[in-house]
Write a protein that holds these residues in place. Structure first.
Motif, PDB file in Angstrom:
ATOM      1  N   UNK A   1       0.978  -1.271   0.076  1.00  0.00           N
ATOM      2  CA  UNK A   1       0.029  -0.017   0.139  1.00  0.00           C
ATOM      3  C   UNK A   1       0.773   1.399   0.071  1.00  0.00           C
ATOM      4  N   UNK A   2       1.982   1.255   0.916  1.00  0.00           N
ATOM      5  CA  UNK A   2       2.714   2.530   0.886  1.00  0.00           C
ATOM      6  C   UNK A   2       3.525   2.626  -0.532  1.00  0.00           C
ATOM      7  N   UNK A   3       3.955   1.688  -0.962  1.00  0.00           N
ATOM      8  CA  UNK A   3       4.814   1.749  -2.202  1.00  0.00           C
ATOM      9  C   UNK A   3       3.825   2.330  -3.545  1.00  0.00           C
ATOM     10  N   UNK A   4       2.771   1.403  -3.582  1.00  0.00           N
ATOM     11  CA  UNK A   4       2.066   1.798  -4.722  1.00  0.00           C
ATOM     12  C   UNK A   4       1.163   3.208  -4.616  1.00  0.00           C
ATOM     13  N   UNK A   5       0.763   3.470  -3.385  1.00  0.00           N
ATOM     14  CA  UNK A   5       0.136   4.591  -3.377  1.00  0.00           C
ATOM     15  C   UNK A   5       0.813   6.050  -2.877  1.00  0.00           C
TER      16      UNK A   5
END
Length: 535
Positions: free
Chosen positions: A236-240
């Motif tokens: 979630x942190x990486x993609x968003x």
């Protein structure tokens, strides 16, 4: 399993340092809360039991600027810091300087109980939920293939996102090269959460007392690859949060976790080997951190590689040199088995076995270079793929020195001890140097230089390799570990290694191998380095 681990952690935390009288000196940790880090960690002080220790039980919390007895109920810091010897004031100065950043190196120790507890807490807090969808370029109006000039510089680091003073030094040195592009090949610690990305990649201050760390941006583009730590929080942190800040400058963000930078002579391809690097539980939506996979790439990415990126034409219709970048390594002499065979197996179905490519990876946190390798894997899963493998996962994670567990094609590796750090339960742990590399593409040649930071002011300890305990990493000076030159346009044979130089004062030779070993001819005279170094 996790319950047992918590019991072990709790039992270990209950062990206080040995307590001895120190010439009647008695003082109170909490009385120093409003003073300074240096005052806290350099004075023999009493614990809340009223005893005194020669190695102070007082711990400093950088985020709150508080000093408390270790183990006290008033200790609000998850991983407080200290020094192992209260009389070593030079080292105390260094530790307090390092504490200006989100983390000090020992925060990520595999043996310090406070650090291990944080690994467990982070995992339990963030592992559950549905894994983030895997974005592709379909429907974005973008192909993921970007034109770069025939003369371009690319600065790359992997496993860099620790938020330490060491990662800040690596970022500073990368930036001084004024690269056209920068690439991070994955791992922001602990789990690439939004806050960790903001503080340890984007440079936002985590609180009023500490500074953030910023990954350097390229003049033309900055790129972020996916990795296993990014997936510990389901991606979630990486993609968003992270991915939208990548891509070509002014291009509206990086659309997917893979890409290609190409020109007339070269194809630099970034792969996502992180998305499937952990198994998921069958009965709940959650990442199973205890079950790593072979890190096979998503079908959509494999399709893109075969068609849009044109790997199916490698060393045939398309004779451009191929440089692969990924987080996970295809093989290693530092692990018992070659655990991540999924991507090389997939690539071997596209790239002919005798088509030589450069493959640069992270995941392991120690810099190493392998001779040309044409077969690797296990007896059950042998892969035929001709690769010059370079492992550069030393970007920012604190890694204890290690030696190979087997001897295959390892040429050289950097095993120098950078500095030792005290652990909260006693003892110390030493870590190797952190670094990065620069690729300079010019027409059909690429020069790759591998660096680590130098000690601040060049100050070394008695062994001539480690930094003195009183100093940290230099933000200005670096050490060149190796330089090599590859040539593209080899037709069916792929890239050709035409020159190589190794800093033998810094590097350790591995196994029976050695750089430039094998049947490939080396054109030393024709492609001599311009700086006149002796090879």
């Amino acid at each position: 399993m996790l319950a047992i681990l918590f019991l072990l952690l709790s039992a270990a935390r209950a062990d206080e340092p040995s307590q001895v009288e120190v010439e009647g000196v008695v003082s109170d940790c909490t009385a120093k809360s409003a003073t300074s880090c240096f005052s806290c960690v350099t004075t023999p002080q009493s614990t809340y039991f009223g005893k005194v220790v020669i190695s102070t039980p007082c711990r400093w919390c950088p985020a709150t600027q508080e000093c408390h007895a270790y183990g006290s109920l008033y200790d609000s810091c998850s991983i407080p810091i200290h020094t192992s010897d209260v009389e070593d004031t030079d080292f105390a100065n260094y530790v307090c300087e390092a504490a200006k950043y989100p983390h000090v190196a020992s925060d990520f120790s595999n043996t310090d109980i406070d650090a291990l507890e944080q690994w467990v807490i982070q995992y339990i807090d963030n592992f559950k939920g549905e894994k983030h969808a895997f974005p592709s370029y379909e429907g974005t109006g973008d192909t993921g293939v970007y034109e770069i000039s025939d003369k371009v510089s690319i600065a790359v680091a992997s496993d860099w996102g620790s938020g330490t003073i060491e990662s800040a030094a690596v970022a500073s040195l990368m930036g001084k090269h004024s690269p056209d592009h920068t690439i991070h090949m994955g791992d922001v610690y602990y789990e690439s959460l939004e806050a960790e990305i903001k503080h340890q990649v984007f440079g936002e201050k985590p609180n009023e007392f500490q500074e953030g760390v910023t990954f350097p941006r390229g003049k033309d583009g900055t790129w972020f690859l996916n990795a296993n730590h990014e997936m510990l929080s389901l991606g979630n942190g990486y993609f968003d949060t992270l991915l939208p800040e990548g891509g070509m400058e002014g291009g509206g963000g990086q659309k997917a976790s893979y890409f290609e930078l190409e020109n007339k002579h070269w194809k630099v391809i970034g792969l996502d080997t992180g998305y499937n690097s952990y198994a998921t539980f069958s009965h709940i939506d959650a990442i199973d951190e205890l079950k790593e996979t072979d890190s096979s790439m998503e079908d959509e990415l494999v399709k893109w590689l075969n068609t849009t990126a044109g790997l199916g034409e490698a060393c045939a219709e398309d004779d451009r040199g191929i440089i692969l970048l990924s987080h996970h390594q295809p093989f290693s002499d530092f692990i018992a088995d070659d655990a991540y065979l999924g991507p090389p197996e997939q690539l071997s179905k596209m790239i002919p076995a005798d088509c030589k490519v450069v493959w640069i990876t992270g995941h392991e946190h120690q810099f190493s270079m392998y001779d040309l390798t044409t077969k690797f894997g296990t007896d059950e899963r042998e892969v035929e793929l001709s690769v010059y493998h370079r492992l550069v996962g030393n970007g920012g994670f604190p890694q204890p020195a290690q030696t190979p567990s087997k001897h295959t094609t390892l040429g050289w590796y950097d095993n120098r001890m950078y500095k030792s750090f005290p652990l909260n339960q006693g003892g110390e742990e030493g870590y190797v140097y952190n670094g990065y590399f620069i690729m300079a593409l010019q027409d059909d040649m690429v020069t790759i230089e591998y660096y680590t930071f130098e000690c601040e002011s060049g100050t070394k300890s008695g062994d001539g390799k480690s930094c003195d305990r009183a100093v940290g990493p230099s933000m200005e000076e670096e050490v060149l570990l190796a330089r090599e030159v590859f040539r593209a346009g080899g037709g069916k044979e792929g890239v050709e290694l035409v020159d190589s130089w190794i800093n033998e004062d810094a590097m350790t030779k591995g196994g029976e191998g050695g750089m430039l070993k094998g049947a490939e001819k080396v054109y030393r005279q024709r492609h001599a380095f311009q700086n006149g170094q002796k090879h």
